[in-house]
Write an enzyme that holds these catalytic residues in place. Structure first.
Site, PDB file in Angstrom:
ATOM      1  N   SER A 162      -8.438   1.521   4.711  1.00 46.96           N
ATOM      2  CA  SER A 162      -7.262   1.934   5.281  1.00 46.96           C
ATOM      3  C   SER A 162      -7.050   1.857   6.678  1.00 46.96           C
ATOM      4  O   SER A 162      -7.623   2.205   7.521  1.00 46.96           O
ATOM      5  CB  SER A 162      -6.688   3.109   4.629  1.00 46.96           C
ATOM      6  OG  SER A 162      -6.946   2.940   3.331  1.00 46.96           O
ATOM      7  N   HIS A 222       1.294   2.230   4.432  1.00 47.23           N
ATOM      8  CA  HIS A 222       0.337   3.245   4.483  1.00 47.23           C
ATOM      9  C   HIS A 222       0.315   3.737   6.042  1.00 47.23           C
ATOM     10  O   HIS A 222       0.640   2.818   6.785  1.00 47.23           O
ATOM     11  CB  HIS A 222      -1.088   2.408   4.278  1.00 47.23           C
ATOM     12  CG  HIS A 222      -2.159   3.574   3.945  1.00 47.23           C
ATOM     13  ND1 HIS A 222      -2.741   4.389   4.883  1.00 47.23           N
ATOM     14  CD2 HIS A 222      -3.071   3.959   3.048  1.00 47.23           C
ATOM     15  CE1 HIS A 222      -3.612   5.338   4.312  1.00 47.23           C
ATOM     16  NE2 HIS A 222      -3.768   4.806   3.350  1.00 47.23           N
ATOM     17  N   ASP A 248       0.797  -1.139   0.062  1.00 49.07           N
ATOM     18  CA  ASP A 248       0.056   0.054  -0.046  1.00 49.07           C
ATOM     19  C   ASP A 248       0.832   1.469  -0.157  1.00 49.07           C
ATOM     20  O   ASP A 248       1.928   1.336   0.747  1.00 49.07           O
ATOM     21  CB  ASP A 248      -0.936   0.090   1.423  1.00 49.07           C
ATOM     22  CG  ASP A 248      -2.027   0.818   1.104  1.00 49.07           C
ATOM     23  OD1 ASP A 248      -2.092   1.774   0.143  1.00 49.07           O
ATOM     24  OD2 ASP A 248      -3.078   0.558   1.766  1.00 49.07           O
ATOM     25  N   ASP A 249       0.527   2.430  -0.812  1.00 50.96           N
ATOM     26  CA  ASP A 249       1.286   3.302  -0.870  1.00 50.96           C
ATOM     27  C   ASP A 249       2.923   3.238  -0.997  1.00 50.96           C
ATOM     28  O   ASP A 249       3.608   4.082  -0.468  1.00 50.96           O
ATOM     29  CB  ASP A 249       1.108   4.393   0.159  1.00 50.96           C
ATOM     30  CG  ASP A 249      -0.287   4.778   0.308  1.00 50.96           C
ATOM     31  OD1 ASP A 249      -1.154   4.546  -0.416  1.00 50.96           O
ATOM     32  OD2 ASP A 249      -0.876   5.456   1.322  1.00 50.96           O
ATOM     33  N   LYS A 267      -6.059  -5.603   3.517  1.00 52.16           N
ATOM     34  CA  LYS A 267      -6.909  -4.684   2.951  1.00 52.16           C
ATOM     35  C   LYS A 267      -7.706  -4.798   1.908  1.00 52.16           C
ATOM     36  O   LYS A 267      -7.353  -4.992   0.911  1.00 52.16           O
ATOM     37  CB  LYS A 267      -6.237  -3.435   3.136  1.00 52.16           C
ATOM     38  CG  LYS A 267      -6.887  -1.955   2.520  1.00 52.16           C
ATOM     39  CD  LYS A 267      -6.187  -0.848   2.669  1.00 52.16           C
ATOM     40  CE  LYS A 267      -6.241   0.316   1.614  1.00 52.16           C
ATOM     41  NZ  LYS A 267      -5.429   1.404   1.747  1.00 52.16           N
ATOM     42  N   LYS A 278       1.008   9.758  -5.218  1.00 55.52           N
ATOM     43  CA  LYS A 278      -0.235   9.550  -5.040  1.00 55.52           C
ATOM     44  C   LYS A 278      -1.487  10.198  -5.488  1.00 55.52           C
ATOM     45  O   LYS A 278      -1.264  11.526  -5.011  1.00 55.52           O
ATOM     46  CB  LYS A 278      -0.498   8.791  -3.570  1.00 55.52           C
ATOM     47  CG  LYS A 278      -1.891   8.430  -3.259  1.00 55.52           C
ATOM     48  CD  LYS A 278      -1.868   7.779  -1.871  1.00 55.52           C
ATOM     49  CE  LYS A 278      -3.289   7.460  -1.144  1.00 55.52           C
ATOM     50  NZ  LYS A 278      -3.236   6.716   0.097  1.00 55.52           N
ATOM     51  N   HIS A 324     -10.874  -2.760   1.068  1.00 59.02           N
ATOM     52  CA  HIS A 324     -11.579  -1.662   0.520  1.00 59.02           C
ATOM     53  C   HIS A 324     -12.174  -1.687  -0.740  1.00 59.02           C
ATOM     54  O   HIS A 324     -12.023  -0.565  -1.902  1.00 59.02           O
ATOM     55  CB  HIS A 324     -10.021  -0.882   0.297  1.00 59.02           C
ATOM     56  CG  HIS A 324     -10.229   0.759   0.758  1.00 59.02           C
ATOM     57  ND1 HIS A 324      -9.416   1.784   0.635  1.00 59.02           N
ATOM     58  CD2 HIS A 324     -11.667   1.326   0.897  1.00 59.02           C
ATOM     59  CE1 HIS A 324     -10.042   2.830   1.211  1.00 59.02           C
ATOM     60  NE2 HIS A 324     -11.374   2.647   1.068  1.00 59.02           N
ATOM     61  N   ARG A 372      -7.510  -1.478  -6.520  1.00 57.00           N
ATOM     62  CA  ARG A 372      -7.748  -2.884  -6.422  1.00 57.00           C
ATOM     63  C   ARG A 372      -9.075  -3.348  -6.982  1.00 57.00           C
ATOM     64  O   ARG A 372      -8.734  -4.416  -7.570  1.00 57.00           O
ATOM     65  CB  ARG A 372      -8.153  -2.863  -4.780  1.00 57.00           C
ATOM     66  CG  ARG A 372      -6.988  -2.705  -3.860  1.00 57.00           C
ATOM     67  CD  ARG A 372      -7.078  -2.072  -2.480  1.00 57.00           C
ATOM     68  NE  ARG A 372      -6.002  -1.293  -2.350  1.00 57.00           N
ATOM     69  CZ  ARG A 372      -5.010  -1.788  -1.527  1.00 57.00           C
ATOM     70  NH1 ARG A 372      -5.411  -3.134  -0.559  1.00 57.00           N
ATOM     71  NH2 ARG A 372      -3.886  -1.170  -1.106  1.00 57.00           N
ATOM     72  N   ASP A 383      -0.243  -0.653  -4.986  1.00 60.25           N
ATOM     73  CA  ASP A 383      -1.629  -0.314  -5.410  1.00 60.25           C
ATOM     74  C   ASP A 383      -1.482   1.208  -5.931  1.00 60.25           C
ATOM     75  O   ASP A 383      -2.467   1.674  -6.502  1.00 60.25           O
ATOM     76  CB  ASP A 383      -2.636  -0.322  -4.173  1.00 60.25           C
ATOM     77  CG  ASP A 383      -2.264   0.737  -3.201  1.00 60.25           C
ATOM     78  OD1 ASP A 383      -1.408   1.164  -2.967  1.00 60.25           O
ATOM     79  OD2 ASP A 383      -3.306   1.042  -2.503  1.00 60.25           O
ATOM     80  N   ASN A 384      -0.274   2.128  -5.416  1.00 62.80           N
ATOM     81  CA  ASN A 384      -0.133   3.420  -6.215  1.00 62.80           C
ATOM     82  C   ASN A 384       0.904   4.094  -5.420  1.00 62.80           C
ATOM     83  O   ASN A 384       1.455   3.258  -4.461  1.00 62.80           O
ATOM     84  CB  ASN A 384      -1.464   4.259  -5.795  1.00 62.80           C
ATOM     85  CG  ASN A 384      -1.874   4.359  -4.337  1.00 62.80           C
ATOM     86  OD1 ASN A 384      -3.066   3.781  -3.843  1.00 62.80           O
ATOM     87  ND2 ASN A 384      -1.030   4.817  -3.381  1.00 62.80           N
ATOM     88  N   CYS A 402      -6.446   4.013  -3.657  1.00 66.72           N
ATOM     89  CA  CYS A 402      -6.590   2.439  -3.433  1.00 66.72           C
ATOM     90  C   CYS A 402      -7.706   1.876  -4.025  1.00 66.72           C
ATOM     91  O   CYS A 402      -7.567   0.924  -4.785  1.00 66.72           O
ATOM     92  CB  CYS A 402      -6.830   2.663  -1.824  1.00 66.72           C
ATOM     93  SG  CYS A 402      -6.893   1.158  -1.124  1.00 66.72           S
TER      94      CYS A 402
END
Ligand code: NAG
Ligand code: NAG
Ligand code: NAG
Ligand code: NAG
Length: 531
Positions: free
Chosen positions: A163, A251, A43-44, A138, A337, A140, A89, A306-307, A85
């Site tokens: 998140s 994240h 994540d991130d 996660k 992001k 989301h 996904r 994811d980004n 996010c």
């Protein structure tokens, strides 16, 4: 159309490979057995957070991922399908742009719905084909009622519904601004911007809350033991499996194990981030070693993000490497992001499959997280429903046979930086990238930029201008050729989407009662069995 051809081609190739192997007569069982898949989604995470993407800096934060790259394939031009996010996904699990699957921005704590139920997911298709499907981490993509993972194709789920900054924690990790802990006995004492106070973040197993509020500091261990248990059980059952691990790392809030001195009153942000990165890497290492110990040669592990990094978190955000989006940052605002600058969607990616993916190789094929869907299905010999259109491509030949080309065109959707969510505002083809609309995210320190329309589009040459600083001069033959090709393809794609009968619409409405709550009689929905 094009995708169908690619799929057919991939199947022919598989057939050929199988044929060749059968002739040699030894490895038939090994190769005809359906492969296992482990997708690890950070994540991130920043492109520059993977040590081997920045060898000149001699970092040592990701030793296990470095090893995985040395024993596998590093993909240097791999992109998350969106720059936030939920849309990212959704596109990974459906192989479709947000304009088709309906998910163009993030779901909330009190979202009533999620990824439209009309969408067909990767785990659903693999489950039907005899796979055991498990997810950790996660989600989301909506948590209320039938929107949870166990209703969207997963046999088993352990993780958080959104998140880890979307709820309070008993011992909060590192974030900017810092969140207050959940108050154990009384009502929440104060509400800090960016932290939710009504609902402590829940941990969910299958469709039940097993912990609330969340203890961030034990989450990594919980994920690690669930992952290794799933891998070992699957081997005992002899069933092929899909394990999708969507990490809480990187994240905010970060919750790394730190030595007491690093935890002192003014913790060094860089130290916290690096410690968290190492913790993430050790989790990846544990998954890899559990897989290596069980069915090494029949398991594909695919690590990606994811980004890009959440720049406004300053020292708690990752590194974009050389992809600094200077055209944007020189005009104000962040370029990671949420944005369609490279820092927003170019993600560190490694694919590992001993005996199948050539070791210690690198590919600059232009690929996307949307390609995971068609690629895994192709490897599993599953044909997705022809009643819908897909945007991902089968990347099998890039993974297994050193093919160096991926997407001829890859579009990047707006994920909150400018204009309408989901709009395809930037386009890649070859070394060129064109922007029809630019926008900025909030930078560290609070600066923001404004949305700008570009007609004619800005075109950058990413081969010599990784930082997207100086667009090509309009009117040069190079510019004209690229702009024309891109404009034509963009028209075609927009028409294709406009006439796509399988387009879904997500319901983004919210209602307090849709927020997950272990026990409404307790503050922050605390599960009464705890403490
Ligand atoms: C949550 O899902 C349940 C079951 O699908 C549904 O009955 C309920 O209306 C949903 N909640 C809200 C607030 O829409
Ligand atoms: C989760 O669901 C799976 C599949 O239905 C089941 O085997 C497992 O026991 C469930 N786990 C829990 C803790 O409910
Ligand atoms: C896996 O494949 C490699 C390369 O083909 C081979 O050297 C190794 O012995 C295999 N390992 C297992 C456990 O089959
Ligand atoms: C991997 O490739 C790099 C560069 O080509 C080389 O320096 C290194 O020795 C290789 N590692 C292994 C284990 O073969």
């Amino acid at each position: 159309g094009g995708w169908g051809c690619l799929l057919l081609f991939g199947m022919l190739l598989c057939g050929l490979l199988f044929h060749t192997v059968s002739q040699h007569g030894t490895r038939v069982d090994e190769y005809s057995k359906k492969p296992n898949f482990i997708i690890i989604l950070a994540d991130d995470i920043g492109w520059g957070d993977l040590d081997v993407n920045r060898p000149e800096e001699k970092l040592n934060n990701t030793p296990y991922l470095n090893l995985m790259a040395e024993q596998g394939l590093r993909l240097t031009d791999f992109h998350s399908p969106a720059s936030t996010c939920s849309p990212s996904r959704a596109a990974i699990l459906t192989g479709r742009y947000g304009l088709r699957n309906g998910v163009t921005h993030n779901f909330a704590v009190d979202s009533v719905a999620g990824l439209p139920l009309s969408e067909v997911t990767l785990p659903q298709l693999l489950q039907k084909a005899g796979y055991y499907t498990a997810m950790i981490g996660k989600w989301h993509l909506g948590h209320n009622g039938s929107y949870g993972p166990t209703n969207r194709g997963f046999d088993y789920y352990l993780g958080i519904p959104y998140s880890n900054d979307m709820g309070c924690s008993d011992i909060p990790g590192y974030n900017l601004p810092q969140c207050l802990p959940c108050d154990r006995y009384g009502p929440q004492r104060s509400v800090h911007k960016g932290c939710y106070s009504k609902v402590g973040l829940p941990l969910i197993e299958n469709s039940s809350i097993v912990e609330q509020p969340l203890d961030l500091w034990t989450l990594t261990e919980q994920y690690k033991s669930a992952a290794t248990r799933i891998i070992r059980n699957a081997r005992e059952q002899g069933q092929p499996y899909l394990l999708y691990i969507a990490l809480a790392h990187m994240h905010v809030p970060l919750a790394p194990p730190l030595s007491p001195d690093a935890c002192s009153s003014t913790p060094n942000g860089g130290k916290v981030y690096a410690a968290s990165l190492r913790e993430m890497d050790s989790l990846v290492g544990a998954v890899k070693s559990a897989s290596d110990d069980t069915n090494k040669n029949n398991t594909l592990i695919w690590f990606t993000g994811d980004n890009g990094p959440w720049e406004k978190k300053c020292q708690y955000a990752g590194s974009v490497g050389p992809f600094t989006g200077k055209w944007q940052t020189s005009r104000g605002g962040g370029s990671a992001k949420q944005t369609t600058w490279e820092g927003g969607h170019r993600v560190p990616t490694v694919a590992y499959w001993p005996g199948r993916i050539p070791a210690n190789t690198t590919s600059s094929a232009l690929l996307s997280g949307m390609d995971i869907f068609p690629t895994l299905l192709s490897l599993a010999g599953v044909i997705p429903p022809s009643s819908r259109r897909y945007d991902g491509i089968d990347a099998t030949s890039v993974l297994l046979h050193g093919e160096q080309t991926g997407h001829e065109f890859l579009f990047h959707p707006n994920s909150g930086a400018a204009g309408r969510f989901g709009d395809l505002q930037a386009v890649r083809t070859g070394k060129h990238k064109a922007f029809y609309i630019t926008g900025a995210a909030e930078a560290c320190g609070g600066a923001t930029g404004r949305q700008q329309l570009h007609d004619p589009p800005l075109v950058f040459d990413l081969e010599w201008d990784k930082s997207e600083e100086t667009p090509l001069e309009v009117g040069t033959p190079e510019y004209k050729a690229v702009a024309e090709r891109i404009a034509r393809r963009r028209e075609e794609l927009l028409w294709d989407i406009a006439t796509d009968k399988s387009v879904s619409t997500a319901d983004y409405s919210t209602d307090k009662s849709a927020a997950p709550c272990c026990d409404p009689r307790h503050t922050v929905c605390r599960c009464h069995t705890q403490g």
